[in-house]
Scaffold this motif. Structure first.
Motif, mmCIF file in Angstrom:
data_model
loop_
_atom_site.group_PDB
_atom_site.id
_atom_site.type_symbol
_atom_site.label_atom_id
_atom_site.label_comp_id
_atom_site.label_asym_id
_atom_site.label_seq_id
_atom_site.Cartn_x
_atom_site.Cartn_y
_atom_site.Cartn_z
ATOM 1 N N GLY A 114 -1.993 -9.422 -2.614
ATOM 2 C CA GLY A 114 -0.681 -9.877 -2.135
ATOM 3 C C GLY A 114 0.217 -8.713 -1.716
ATOM 4 O O GLY A 114 1.287 -8.926 -1.150
ATOM 5 N N LEU A 115 -0.222 -7.509 -1.994
ATOM 6 C CA LEU A 115 0.583 -6.337 -1.611
ATOM 7 C C LEU A 115 0.393 -6.021 -0.122
ATOM 8 O O LEU A 115 -0.625 -6.399 0.463
ATOM 9 C CB LEU A 115 0.159 -5.114 -2.435
ATOM 10 N N SER A 116 1.370 -5.320 0.444
ATOM 11 C CA SER A 116 1.218 -4.890 1.852
ATOM 12 C C SER A 116 0.142 -3.809 1.932
ATOM 13 O O SER A 116 -0.267 -3.252 0.894
ATOM 14 C CB SER A 116 2.544 -4.322 2.363
ATOM 15 N N GLY A 117 -0.272 -3.472 3.163
ATOM 16 C CA GLY A 117 -1.317 -2.459 3.344
ATOM 17 C C GLY A 117 -0.934 -1.122 2.720
ATOM 18 O O GLY A 117 -1.730 -0.474 2.037
ATOM 19 N N GLY A 118 0.318 -0.725 2.938
ATOM 20 C CA GLY A 118 0.794 0.555 2.398
ATOM 21 C C GLY A 118 0.829 0.530 0.877
ATOM 22 O O GLY A 118 0.468 1.510 0.215
ATOM 23 N N GLN A 119 1.277 -0.622 0.326
ATOM 24 C CA GLN A 119 1.330 -0.750 -1.139
ATOM 25 C C GLN A 119 -0.086 -0.750 -1.720
ATOM 26 O O GLN A 119 -0.330 -0.149 -2.777
ATOM 27 C CB GLN A 119 2.058 -2.042 -1.528
ATOM 28 N N GLN A 120 -1.003 -1.405 -1.021
ATOM 29 C CA GLN A 120 -2.402 -1.421 -1.497
ATOM 30 C C GLN A 120 -2.973 -0.006 -1.527
ATOM 31 O O GLN A 120 -3.675 0.370 -2.463
ATOM 32 C CB GLN A 120 -3.266 -2.300 -0.583
ATOM 33 N N GLN A 121 -2.627 0.781 -0.511
ATOM 34 C CA GLN A 121 -3.156 2.147 -0.492
ATOM 35 C C GLN A 121 -2.550 2.963 -1.635
ATOM 36 O O GLN A 121 -3.246 3.744 -2.290
ATOM 37 C CB GLN A 121 -2.862 2.799 0.881
ATOM 38 N N ARG A 122 -1.261 2.763 -1.902
ATOM 39 C CA ARG A 122 -0.655 3.491 -3.025
ATOM 40 C C ARG A 122 -1.222 2.992 -4.353
ATOM 41 O O ARG A 122 -1.349 3.750 -5.309
ATOM 42 C CB ARG A 122 0.879 3.359 -2.984
ATOM 43 N N LEU A 123 -1.584 1.693 -4.400
ATOM 44 C CA LEU A 123 -2.222 1.170 -5.615
ATOM 45 C C LEU A 123 -3.578 1.870 -5.825
ATOM 46 O O LEU A 123 -3.935 2.226 -6.957
ATOM 47 C CB LEU A 123 -2.414 -0.342 -5.492
ATOM 48 N N CYS A 124 -4.304 2.064 -4.728
ATOM 49 C CA CYS A 124 -5.594 2.756 -4.844
ATOM 50 C C CYS A 124 -5.400 4.196 -5.310
ATOM 51 O O CYS A 124 -6.213 4.728 -6.070
ATOM 52 C CB CYS A 124 -6.340 2.738 -3.500
ATOM 53 N N ILE A 125 -4.318 4.796 -4.869
ATOM 54 C CA ILE A 125 -4.024 6.164 -5.339
ATOM 55 C C ILE A 125 -3.688 6.110 -6.839
ATOM 56 O O ILE A 125 -4.170 6.937 -7.626
ATOM 57 C CB ILE A 125 -2.885 6.797 -4.510
ATOM 58 N N ALA A 126 -2.897 5.108 -7.241
ATOM 59 C CA ALA A 126 -2.553 4.964 -8.669
ATOM 60 C C ALA A 126 -3.833 4.763 -9.490
ATOM 61 O O ALA A 126 -3.984 5.331 -10.576
ATOM 62 C CB ALA A 126 -1.615 3.775 -8.863
ATOM 63 N N ARG A 127 -4.754 3.973 -8.960
ATOM 64 C CA ARG A 127 -6.019 3.708 -9.652
ATOM 65 C C ARG A 127 -6.800 5.014 -9.830
ATOM 66 O O ARG A 127 -7.395 5.266 -10.871
ATOM 67 C CB ARG A 127 -6.832 2.721 -8.806
ATOM 68 N N THR A 128 -6.743 5.860 -8.792
ATOM 69 C CA THR A 128 -7.420 7.161 -8.875
ATOM 70 C C THR A 128 -6.743 8.054 -9.917
ATOM 71 O O THR A 128 -7.405 8.733 -10.700
ATOM 72 C CB THR A 128 -7.381 7.850 -7.489
#
Lengths: 272, 225
Positions: A168-182
Motif C-alpha cells: 500500500g506504500l508508494s514506490g518511493g516509500q517501498q524503496q525506503r522500506l527496502c532500505i530500512a529492511r537492509t
C-alpha cells in the motif's frame, strides 16, 4: 572500437597518498565470466569505509555484475565465476572457504532497482531479517524496526500503520522500506543497484537525502545511470566501459575534468 | 553528426567572440574619438554599447537554458560557466569604452601622454585573450598577465604627468582629470582582459588561477625583476 585503457592504479587506490586508509573493499585484478563470456576485465579498485562510491557506465559495462560480486549474489547465476583476482572485505577473501555467504550478505546488504517488499506488513518487512536470525525478543525487534525506519526516513510516514500491507506504500516509500529492511540486520556495507531508477523526482530526492544521511555509518556502493545523481551523492565515481575500469577519481574531478576522454564522452552523453 | 547541444555550444562560442570583437572595436573607436576629437564617433561608441549589453543578456539567457535542459558536465560545463563569466568581463570593457567616449567630449588637452600606447596594448590584450578562448595557449595567457604590468606602469606615468600639468596650470585641472579617468578606464580594460584569459585557463584545464599567489601582480613583478 577504441581499446579501453586499464585503470590507473593511482586513481583507483589511495595507497600513494597521505590520506591512505585501509579499504573496506579491495578488488584486485578481477576477471569475471558468465560461462565463456568475460564481462569484467582485470579490475582493481579500493572502496573505503564510509564513502559513497558510484559505479557508472553504459549498459552492459559490467558495473552491476561487479556490484553483485561484492556480496556474492552472482553465486546464484549458473556459469558465473571468477576467472582470476579476488575481492576482499577488510582483508578477508570473499571466496575463501571459511566465508559464510549468509553472514556475508548480512554484512553487505543490497537494495535493488525495483523495490521488492515482501507481501507482508510494513512491520514484518523490517522485522523479517531479525526473526530469521533468531531474534526472539519482541521489545528488541520493536526497537530495531523503529530505529531502521527512522534511519530510512520513513518512520514518521508509517508509524501509525505499521501493520498495513507494504504494497500500500508508494514506490518511493517501498524503496525506503527496502532500505530500512537492509539496515535492520546491521550491515556494514550497502550495495544499491539503480535504487532510484523507478522513482519520481521527489521520491528520488528523498532516497538521495537518505543515502547521504547513511554515509556517516555505512560504506555505500551505488550503481546509477543518472549522472547528476552520481554527482550529487557520491564521494568518488568509477567509470566502467566494456568490463574495464576506465577511470576512478573524486566525483568532483570526474564531472568537472575527467582524465580520460572516454569518461568525458560518456558523462557528456556523446556515447553510451 | 553534430547534436543540437553541440550546435548550441558552437553558437554561444561565436556569439561571445562577436561580443568581444564589438567591445574591442568600441574601445578603439572611443580612443580614436578622443585623440581626434570626433564627437560623432564618440556617440556611435555609446550606441554600440547597447548592442554589447544585448549580447550579454542573450548569452546569459541561452547559457541558463543550456544548463537547465542539458545538465552539462566536464568540458561542456566549464565552457558554459566561462562564457557567463567572460561575457560579463567583455560587457565591462564595453562600459569602459563608453565612459572613454563620454569623457572624450570633456577633454581639451593636446597631450594624452601614454593613452595611445595604452589603447594599443589594450587592443592587443583583448585580441589575445579572445584568441586563447578559441585556441588555448597557456604561454599566451601568461604573456597577457605580464603585459598588464606594463599597462599599470603606463597608468602610473600618466598619473605623474597629469599631476605635473595641474601643478603648472591649475586651471586645466578639470580637463586633465578627464585624461586621468580615461587612463584608469584603460587600466581597468586590461584587467578585464587578464580576467578573460584566467577564465580561459579554467575553461581549458579546470584550474582556477584567478587568485593563485604565483600569478598575482606582485609575484609576476618579482619574477620579471
Amino acid at each position: 572500437m577504441q581499446e579501453a585503457p586499464t585503470a590507473n592504479p593511482e586513481n583507483s587506490s589511495l595507497e600513494n597518498t597521505e590520506e591512505y586508509r585501509e579499504p573496506a573493499i579491495r578488488i584486485k585484478e578481477l576477471d569475471f565470466l558468465y560461462g565463456n563470456n568475460q564481462v569484467i576485465h582485470n579490475v582493481t579498485l579500493d572502496i573505503f569505509p564510509k564513502e559513497i562510491m558510484a559505479f557508472i557506465g553504459p549498459s552492459g559495462c559490467g558495473k552491476s555484475t561487479l556490484l553483485r560480486c561484492l556480496n556474492r549474489m552472482n553465486d546464484l547465476v549458473d556459469g558465473a565465476r571468477i576467472g582470476k583476482g579476488s575481492i576482499e572485505i577488510h582483508g578477508v577473501d570473499l571466496h575463501d572457504k571459511s566465508v559464510d555467504v549468509i553472514e556475508l550478505r548480512k554484512k553487505v546488504g543490497m537494495v535493488f532497482q525495483k523495490s521488492n517488499p515482501f507481501p507482508k506488513s510494513i512491520y514484518q518487512n523490517v522485522a523479517y531479517g531479525l526473526q530469521i536470525q533468531g531474534v526472539k525478543s519482541k521489545r528488541t525487534i520493536d526497537e530495531k524496526v523503529e530505529e531502521s525506519l527512522r534511519k530510512a526516513a520513513l518512520w514518521e510516514e508509517v508509524k501509525d500503520r505499521l501493520n498495513e500491507n507494504a504494497y500500500g506504500l508508494s514506490g518511493g516509500q517501498q524503496q525506503r522500506l527496502c532500505i530500512a529492511r537492509t539496515l535492520a540486520v546491521e550491515p556494514e556495507i550497502i550495495l544499491m543497484d539503480e535504487p532510484c531508477s523507478a522513482l519520481d523526482p521527489v521520491a528520488t530526492g528523498r532516497v538521495e537525502e537518505l543515502i547521504l544521511g547513511l554515509k556517516d555509518e555505512y560504506t555505500i556502493v551505488v550503481v546509477t545511470h543518472n549522472m547528476q545523481q552520481a554527482g550529487r551523492i557520491s564521494d568518488r565515481t568509477a567509470f566502467f566501459y566494456l568490463g574495464k575500469l576506465i577511470e576512478c577519481d573524486q566525483t568532483k574531478k570526474i564531472f568537472l575534468n575527467p582524465s580520460k576522454q572516454q569518461t568525458e564522452d560518456y558523462i557528456s552523453g556523446k556515447f553510451g | 553528426m553534430t547534436t543540437q547541444f553541440e550546435h548550441n555550444l558552437e553558437n554561444l562560442r561565436s556569439k561571445l567572440l562577436l561580443m568581444g570583437q564589438l567591445a574591442n572595436d568600441s574601445l578603439q573607436g572611443a580612443i580614436k574619438a578622443l585623440l581626434e576629437g570626433d564627437s560623432v564617433l564618440a556617440k556611435a561608441v555609446r550606441v554600440k554599447d547597447e548592442e554589447i549589453d544585448d549580447l550579454e543578456n542573450e548569452l546569459s539567457e541561452e547559457v541558463t537554458s543550456c544548463l537547465s535542459t542539458h545538465a552539462p558536465v566536464a568540458s561542456d560545463l566549464r565552457l558554459l560557466v566561462s562564457i557567463i563569466k567572460i561575457s560579463h568581463e567583455v560587457e565591462r570593457i564595453g562600459d569602459e569604452a563608453k565612459a572613454i567616449a563620454r569623457r572624450s567630449r570633456k577633454t581639451a588637452t593636446p597631450d594624452f601622454h601614454q593613452i595611445p600606447k595604452m589603447g594599443e596594448i589594450a587592443r592587443e590584450m583583448i585580441q589575445d585573450a579572445l584568441s586563447i578562448f578559441v585556441e588555448y595557449d597557456e604561454e599566451k595567457a601568461k604573456a597577457i598577465w605580464t603585459r598588464d604590468l606594463e599597462v599599470d606602469q603606463l597608468h602610473k606615468e600618466n598619473n605623474q604627468f597629469c599631476q605635473s600639468l595641474v601643478e603648472q596650470d591649475p586651471t586645466t585641472s578639470s580637463s586633465v582629470f578627464e585624461v586621468l579617468f580615461i587612463s584608469k578606464s584603460l587600466e581597468r580594460v586590461c584587467d578585464h582582459a587578464v580576467n578573460i584569459s584566467k577564465e580561459t585557463v579554467f575553461m581549458a584545464t579546470s584550474r582556477d588561477v584567478r587568485h593563485a599567489p604565483e600569478f598575482k601582480k606582485s609575484a609576476l613583478r618579482k619574477e620579471l625583476e
